[in-house]
Design a protein around this motif. Structure first.
Motif, mmCIF file in Angstrom:
data_model
loop_
_atom_site.group_PDB
_atom_site.id
_atom_site.type_symbol
_atom_site.label_atom_id
_atom_site.label_comp_id
_atom_site.label_asym_id
_atom_site.label_seq_id
_atom_site.Cartn_x
_atom_site.Cartn_y
_atom_site.Cartn_z
ATOM 1 N N ASN A 112 0.822 -1.216 0.000
ATOM 2 C CA ASN A 112 0.000 0.000 0.000
ATOM 3 C C ASN A 112 0.856 1.265 0.000
ATOM 4 O O ASN A 112 0.461 2.289 -0.568
ATOM 5 C CB ASN A 112 -0.939 0.012 1.215
ATOM 6 N N GLU A 113 2.035 1.192 0.634
ATOM 7 C CA GLU A 113 2.935 2.344 0.637
ATOM 8 C C GLU A 113 3.415 2.638 -0.779
ATOM 9 O O GLU A 113 3.510 3.798 -1.186
ATOM 10 C CB GLU A 113 4.121 2.076 1.552
ATOM 11 N N PHE A 114 3.709 1.603 -1.534
ATOM 12 C CA PHE A 114 4.134 1.800 -2.912
ATOM 13 C C PHE A 114 3.016 2.427 -3.735
ATOM 14 O O PHE A 114 3.259 3.351 -4.525
ATOM 15 C CB PHE A 114 4.560 0.466 -3.531
ATOM 16 N N HIS A 115 1.803 1.944 -3.579
ATOM 17 C CA HIS A 115 0.685 2.495 -4.346
ATOM 18 C C HIS A 115 0.436 3.959 -3.980
ATOM 19 O O HIS A 115 0.142 4.782 -4.866
ATOM 20 C CB HIS A 115 -0.578 1.665 -4.108
ATOM 21 N N ARG A 116 0.553 4.316 -2.711
ATOM 22 C CA ARG A 116 0.381 5.718 -2.322
ATOM 23 C C ARG A 116 1.454 6.580 -2.961
ATOM 24 O O ARG A 116 1.182 7.693 -3.429
ATOM 25 C CB ARG A 116 0.433 5.858 -0.788
ATOM 26 N N TYR A 117 2.672 6.074 -2.979
ATOM 27 C CA TYR A 117 3.777 6.802 -3.600
ATOM 28 C C TYR A 117 3.481 7.060 -5.075
ATOM 29 O O TYR A 117 3.628 8.183 -5.569
ATOM 30 C CB TYR A 117 5.068 5.994 -3.437
ATOM 31 N N CYS A 118 3.061 6.036 -5.805
ATOM 32 C CA CYS A 118 2.799 6.193 -7.242
ATOM 33 C C CYS A 118 1.620 7.134 -7.488
ATOM 34 O O CYS A 118 1.662 7.944 -8.433
ATOM 35 C CB CYS A 118 2.521 4.826 -7.877
ATOM 36 N N ALA A 119 0.600 7.046 -6.678
ATOM 37 C CA ALA A 119 -0.555 7.926 -6.856
ATOM 38 C C ALA A 119 -0.164 9.386 -6.650
ATOM 39 O O ALA A 119 -0.589 10.277 -7.399
ATOM 40 C CB ALA A 119 -1.664 7.527 -5.889
ATOM 41 N N GLU A 120 0.680 9.634 -5.640
ATOM 42 C CA GLU A 120 1.138 11.001 -5.397
ATOM 43 C C GLU A 120 2.006 11.483 -6.552
ATOM 44 O O GLU A 120 1.897 12.634 -6.996
ATOM 45 C CB GLU A 120 1.929 11.061 -4.097
ATOM 46 N N ARG A 121 2.901 10.603 -7.055
ATOM 47 C CA ARG A 121 3.746 10.989 -8.180
ATOM 48 C C ARG A 121 2.892 11.333 -9.405
ATOM 49 O O ARG A 121 3.217 12.268 -10.150
ATOM 50 C CB ARG A 121 4.728 9.855 -8.523
ATOM 51 N N HIS A 122 1.837 10.595 -9.634
ATOM 52 C CA HIS A 122 0.996 10.882 -10.790
ATOM 53 C C HIS A 122 0.335 12.255 -10.654
ATOM 54 O O HIS A 122 0.234 13.001 -11.635
ATOM 55 C CB HIS A 122 -0.080 9.817 -10.956
ATOM 56 N N LEU A 123 -0.080 12.607 -9.455
ATOM 57 C CA LEU A 123 -0.760 13.883 -9.250
ATOM 58 C C LEU A 123 0.217 15.063 -9.284
ATOM 59 O O LEU A 123 -0.098 16.117 -9.853
ATOM 60 C CB LEU A 123 -1.501 13.871 -7.913
ATOM 61 N N ARG A 124 1.416 14.893 -8.697
ATOM 62 C CA ARG A 124 2.319 16.029 -8.528
ATOM 63 C C ARG A 124 3.468 16.055 -9.535
ATOM 64 O O ARG A 124 3.911 17.118 -9.931
ATOM 65 C CB ARG A 124 2.899 16.016 -7.101
ATOM 66 N N TRP A 125 3.971 14.887 -9.913
ATOM 67 C CA TRP A 125 5.153 14.825 -10.771
ATOM 68 C C TRP A 125 4.960 13.777 -11.866
ATOM 69 O O TRP A 125 5.708 12.800 -11.942
ATOM 70 C CB TRP A 125 6.404 14.494 -9.942
ATOM 71 N N PRO A 126 3.971 13.961 -12.732
ATOM 72 C CA PRO A 126 3.659 12.914 -13.717
ATOM 73 C C PRO A 126 4.749 12.706 -14.761
ATOM 74 O O PRO A 126 4.737 11.687 -15.456
ATOM 75 C CB PRO A 126 2.371 13.415 -14.362
ATOM 76 N N ARG A 127 5.687 13.661 -14.885
ATOM 77 C CA ARG A 127 6.770 13.509 -15.860
ATOM 78 C C ARG A 127 8.138 13.369 -15.184
ATOM 79 O O ARG A 127 9.176 13.608 -15.799
ATOM 80 C CB ARG A 127 6.787 14.699 -16.828
ATOM 81 N N THR A 128 8.155 12.941 -13.936
ATOM 82 C CA THR A 128 9.416 12.676 -13.259
ATOM 83 C C THR A 128 10.129 11.519 -13.947
ATOM 84 O O THR A 128 9.513 10.725 -14.671
ATOM 85 C CB THR A 128 9.172 12.349 -11.775
ATOM 86 N N GLN A 129 11.423 11.413 -13.744
ATOM 87 C CA GLN A 129 12.165 10.309 -14.355
ATOM 88 C C GLN A 129 12.143 9.087 -13.435
ATOM 89 O O GLN A 129 12.155 9.213 -12.207
ATOM 90 C CB GLN A 129 13.619 10.718 -14.631
ATOM 91 N N LEU A 130 12.103 7.909 -14.037
ATOM 92 C CA LEU A 130 12.073 6.647 -13.304
ATOM 93 C C LEU A 130 13.344 5.872 -13.624
ATOM 94 O O LEU A 130 13.599 5.545 -14.780
ATOM 95 C CB LEU A 130 10.849 5.819 -13.700
ATOM 96 N N ALA A 131 14.140 5.589 -12.612
ATOM 97 C CA ALA A 131 15.420 4.906 -12.826
ATOM 98 C C ALA A 131 15.453 3.595 -12.065
ATOM 99 O O ALA A 131 14.722 3.392 -11.083
ATOM 100 C CB ALA A 131 16.572 5.792 -12.376
ATOM 101 N N SER A 132 16.322 2.708 -12.511
ATOM 102 C CA SER A 132 16.595 1.473 -11.792
ATOM 103 C C SER A 132 18.093 1.208 -11.733
ATOM 104 O O SER A 132 18.616 0.830 -10.711
ATOM 105 C CB SER A 132 15.868 0.294 -12.453
ATOM 106 N N SER A 133 18.782 1.404 -12.841
ATOM 107 C CA SER A 133 20.247 1.408 -12.874
ATOM 108 C C SER A 133 20.692 2.765 -13.400
ATOM 109 O O SER A 133 20.072 3.305 -14.318
ATOM 110 C CB SER A 133 20.785 0.315 -13.796
ATOM 111 N N THR A 134 21.775 3.304 -12.833
ATOM 112 C CA THR A 134 22.356 4.556 -13.322
ATOM 113 C C THR A 134 23.879 4.430 -13.272
ATOM 114 O O THR A 134 24.416 3.430 -12.791
ATOM 115 C CB THR A 134 21.931 5.779 -12.480
#
Length: 890
Positions: free
Chosen positions: A568-590
């Motif tokens: 549920n914490e992950f889903h809350r995080y994604c929902a907030e990102r969609h509302l506030r930062w829908p074009r943020t970058q998503l990384a896994s390896s850098t």
């Protein structure tokens, strides 16, 4: 100007320049990304393999092919339908040799240089020795010993005089050249005309304005006159050989006379020093602890304009569609910088390398699209760590290594260590400033420098986030910054009860703007710039190599003390990102991650099998005791080694040894970069050689890996699909579209076999899903997942953009907690597994598919809405990405 749909990060260097990058444009387009995301490519220092050591903001890096190859690169990307995003470096510049002409001018002319305001230098040091001078800690020994050994020499090149110390070349101030010329004029008495000309030019050099209060017009005039004198000198030397010989004779005499050479060097705008002096006396702000990277005064508008002119031209011309801003926490006022950048480039995509502590929010007033994705990386990682095993793995780590301290204490101790031994000069500058503040306040004037230094160290070490963003000059402070300052002050007061508590209260009040003034404002702004450096060096670069409970969690922006997250914490995080930062970058390896996404995905399986892991490590350790020398390496390093082998196998002994050497030097327990312990390092190397050549150990390792490789690969595919479909813009780090078992840099900057990846991508079109799954060892299932997901993003752009939606979906049945699912818009649904070591069958676990006809683009099957069996969904491919092809008819 196009907004990115998905980016692909390329690391450019002399072995992989613009033309090599252009050659893979068609491949990247076919993969499905919209933009190439390049490492910095303004002119860097020669041999740079990363580009962050920019030396000239007005030119393209020659080692990458220069301006012509850069133009070809841009044209080729455009032909392939790709845009371009560039990594830019506003915080600092490289300062080696003549490559940075601005820095060279500052060393030559000091405060009279027109570029003196560009660099963050403390010209008014409280120590008289360093006032109006730049400390250059480049000597391999004490200054007097180096001078006595004649290791420093003056060299004339035409009209220019420079000082040479091995590979280091430094300018000689014009005023200090004048006495040499005057003495040479006396030597050349037989050439009266030439001697008089030389004397006149010597007098002219002496008359150059040097006042630090001179206006810009005076400084420009000084530079003009200096260059005119230099040209006349060149003419005199060329036309009158006796004059040139007299000057050379005078220089030779100075080089042979230690006292005379010392007098010349003492007149310079810099002070040469033993390299160890940097830890306590350095007078300029560095990038972390790298002496060759100097901080910029980016808050000055003319510095911003001069350093960004070329990049802004590219943005206006459409060469670039966006920028990634490196290390904004080093800037004096990040918000001011972003506002200035946004005004200059109003429509571009701007993401920032902001490391957010757990629970910290990106500042909403910053006019940017979001972060570069470390927050996302750690949230997804946490989903795949089995929280139920925390106690068992913690207990075993403590028993095996003897290290019982929680991560918070390790982080504090390591931050304290680097504040004392690595960043001492930065602490000393803050101490001097705060001591003067105390001196001006009669209630606090009796605090000693010793007390203040310890108070500052403790408060910085207790700071809970990278930094605050107080704008002291305008009196702006937000509640969350007050909370962080109060938290640090309270923790510091509790920890150091031997210090007067009112000293911490006064520090808090100054940082919170309860006590104000010009000096106080300067202290606040410098303190803020420094806490991020202490966090990065103390935690990321030291504690992350020291606390090895489950090293998959030791990742940039992560907290190894936090053992997994709830769904549920992950889903809350994604929902907030969609509302506030829908074009943020998503990384896994850098380029900066401590290990690749595939290594971490495999390591997280350990969290599902604490008993099996304990048994394996105890068996390996008992067997491998024979490979140790004098009980070395230590058990903590041994524990890290076993996790690393499991995560990165197969790995060469050479790569493994290089990684472990870096890890042990970084943790600073037995050896360091500056003071290597050869006995320890030889024992470590010998242990790794012995372990990797031991048939019995390798048999046991292979048996263990047989249990974790498959669930680890499915973890990686699932996390990749989450990244491709969650709110934001997914990024692919070069080469990671198939299995990539890389460790920290420089390991993750090894050459990428693009020919192999091009071949694999072309083969996908002729293979069915069963054949793709049969090529698991090649990484084809991961490549397939990326291609299909990116194709889905392109075809259903409205579902993934700001206008779409993010909705969690929850499975039902015995395996419900092992399913991660969400919908994007009305027509996209992702369903991926986790914790597959527990069980690979799903029994009666189901998930509700919305009404309509759907296609699973990963398995190539269609289905109708309703309760769907997870076993059926994962029958052909171990994840499901559904697209609605037809809505239910009403």
């Amino acid at each position: 100007m196009r907004k990115p749909l998905a980016t692909y990060r390329l690391q450019l260097h002399s072995g992989f320049g613009f033309d090599a990058a252009a050659a893979i444009a068609d491949y990247l387009s076919a993969l499905g990304v919209s933009h190439v995301y390049s490492s910095p490519y303004l002119q860097a220092m020669p041999g740079s393999n990363h580009g962050y050591d920019v030396a000239d903001h007005h030119h393209v890096n020659l080692e990458l092919g220069g301006v012509e190859a850069h133009a070809r690169f841009g044209l080729r990307l455009g032909t392939a339908g790709l845009g371009q995003v560039l990594d830019i470096v506003p915080n600092h510049m490289a300062i080696g040799g003549r490559w940075n002409l601005w820095w060279w001018d500052v060393l030559e002319n000091g405060l009279a240089s027109p570029y003196a305001s560009y660099f963050d230098i403390d010209w008014q040091s409280p120590d008289e020795r360093f006032r109006n001078k730049v400390l250059l800690p480049v000597l391999g020994n004490h200054y007097g010993r180096v001078l006595k050994n004649h290791e420093i020499r003056l060299v004339r090149n035409g009209p220019e005089l420079t000082a040479h110390y091995y590979e280091h070349e430094l300018p000689i101030a014009p005023e200090s050249v004048a006495p040499l010329l005057a003495a040479a004029a006396n030597r050349a008495s037989s050439d009266r005309t030439g001697a008089e000309a030389l004397g006149f030019l010597a007098d002219s050099l002496m008359r150059l304005p040097v006042s630090e209060s001179a206006d810009r017009a005076t400084l420009v005039g000084r530079h003009r006159d200096k260059e005119v004198i230099r040209r006349w000198l060149d003419r005199v030397f060329n036309e009158r050989a006796e004059i040139a010989q007299a000057v050379d004779a005078e220089i030779a005499a100075v080089n042979e006379d230690v006292n005379a050479l010392d007098r010349v060097l003492d007149r310079q705008n810099y002070r040469l020093a033993y390299w160890k002096a940097a830890s306590r006396d350095l007078g300029y702000r560095r990038f972390f602890d790298i002496n060759s990277l100097v901080g910029l005064h980016m808050e000055h508008e003319h510095v911003f304009a001069d350093t960004h002119s070329l990049v802004l031209d590219w943005l206006r011309e459409g060469v670039l569609d966006g920028v990634r801003v490196d290390h904004p926490d080093g800037l004096r006022d990040p918000r001011q910088y972003f506002e200035r950048l946004r005004r200059a480039a109003p429509d571009v995509w701007i993401v920032v390398e902001k490391i957010l502590a757990r629970g910290e929010k990106l500042r909403g007033e910053w006019p940017v699209e979001g972060t570069t994705g470390y927050d996302f990386l750690n949230m997804v990682l946490g989903l795949y760590v089995d929280r139920r095993s925390e106690q068992a793995l913690t207990r075993f780590y403590h028993e095996f290594t003897g290290n019982a301290a929680p991560f918070g204490e390790v982080a504090y101790e390591k931050k304290s260590l680097v504040l004392r031994d690595v960043l001492g000069s930065d602490v000393n500058r803050l101490t001097a400033m705060f001591q003067e503040i105390c001196e001006r306040n009669r209630d606090h004037r009796d605090y000693s420098a010793h007390e203040i230094r310890h108070a500052i160290r403790t408060m910085v070490a207790e700071f809970p986030v990278y930094r605050t963003y107080v704008r002291a000059e305008s009196g702006e402070i937000v509640p969350v910054d007050r909370e962080h300052i109060e938290q640090a002050a309270s923790a510091a007061k509790k920890r150091r009860q031997d210090l007067d508590g009112e000293l911490f209260d006064f520090l808090r009040d100054v940082l919170s703007l309860e006590v104000t003034g010009s000096l106080e404002s300067a202290f606040v702004m410098q303190f803020q710039q420094f806490t991020g450096t202490a966090m990065a060096k103390g935690v990321e670069d030291t504690a992350f190599y020291s606390y090895n409970r489950l090293v998959a969690l030791n990742e940039v922006g992560g907290n190894p003390g936090c053992f997994g997250i709830r769904l549920n914490e992950f889903h809350r995080y994604c929902a907030e990102r969609h509302l506030r930062w829908p074009r943020t970058q998503l990384a896994s390896s850098t380029h900066d991650t401590k290990r690749s996404e595939d290594v971490r995905a495999r390591m997280t399986v350990i969290s599902e099998m604490p008993s099996e892991w304990r048994k394996a490590v105890e068996t390996w350790s008992a067997h491998n005791e024979r490979h140790k020398r004098n009980r070395l390496p230590d058990r903590n390093a041994e524990y890290l080694l076993y996790q690393t082998i499991v995560g990165a196998w197969p790995i060469s002994t050479e790569r493994l040894s290089a990684y472990m050497l870096k890890a042990c030097r970084e943790n600073k327990e037995y050896t360091t970069w500056t003071e290597p312990n050869s006995d320890y390092e030889n024992a470590l190397s010998g242990f790794i050689d012995g372990v990797c050549a031991d048939p019995a150990f390798l048999r046991g390792l292979e048996a263990f890996l047989h249990k974790v490789i498959w669930p680890g690969r499915v973890n990686s595919i699932a996390q990749t699909l989450i990244r491709m479909t969650a709110p934001g813009v997914p990024d692919i780090y070069q080469g990671t579209e198939i299995w990539d078992l890389s460790l920290v840099d420089p390991d993750n900057r090894r050459p990428v076999d693009f020919e192999l990846r091009i071949k694999f991508l072309s083969e996908l079109g002729s293979l069915d899903v069963e054949q793709i799954m049969a090529r698991m060892d090649d990484g084809l299932p991961k490549l397939w997942a990326i291609r299909q997901a990116l194709d889905t993003r392109r075809r259903y752009m409205e579902c993934f953009g700001p206008q779409g939606t993010y909705r969690p979906v929850h499975a039902k049945g015995p395996g419900a907690d092992r399913i991660v699912s969400f919908r994007r818009g009305e027509d996209i649904m992702l369903i991926v597994p986790r914790f597959l070591y527990r069980a690979r069958m799903w029994g009666d676990t189901t998930i509700e598919i919305p009404p309509g006809s759907w296609t699973n683009v990963l398995a190539g099957v269609t289905l109708e809405g309703g309760a769907a069996s997870v076993d059926d969904l994962f029958k052909k491919f171990p994840s499901a990405l559904l697209t609605r092809t037809a809505a239910l008819t009403q």
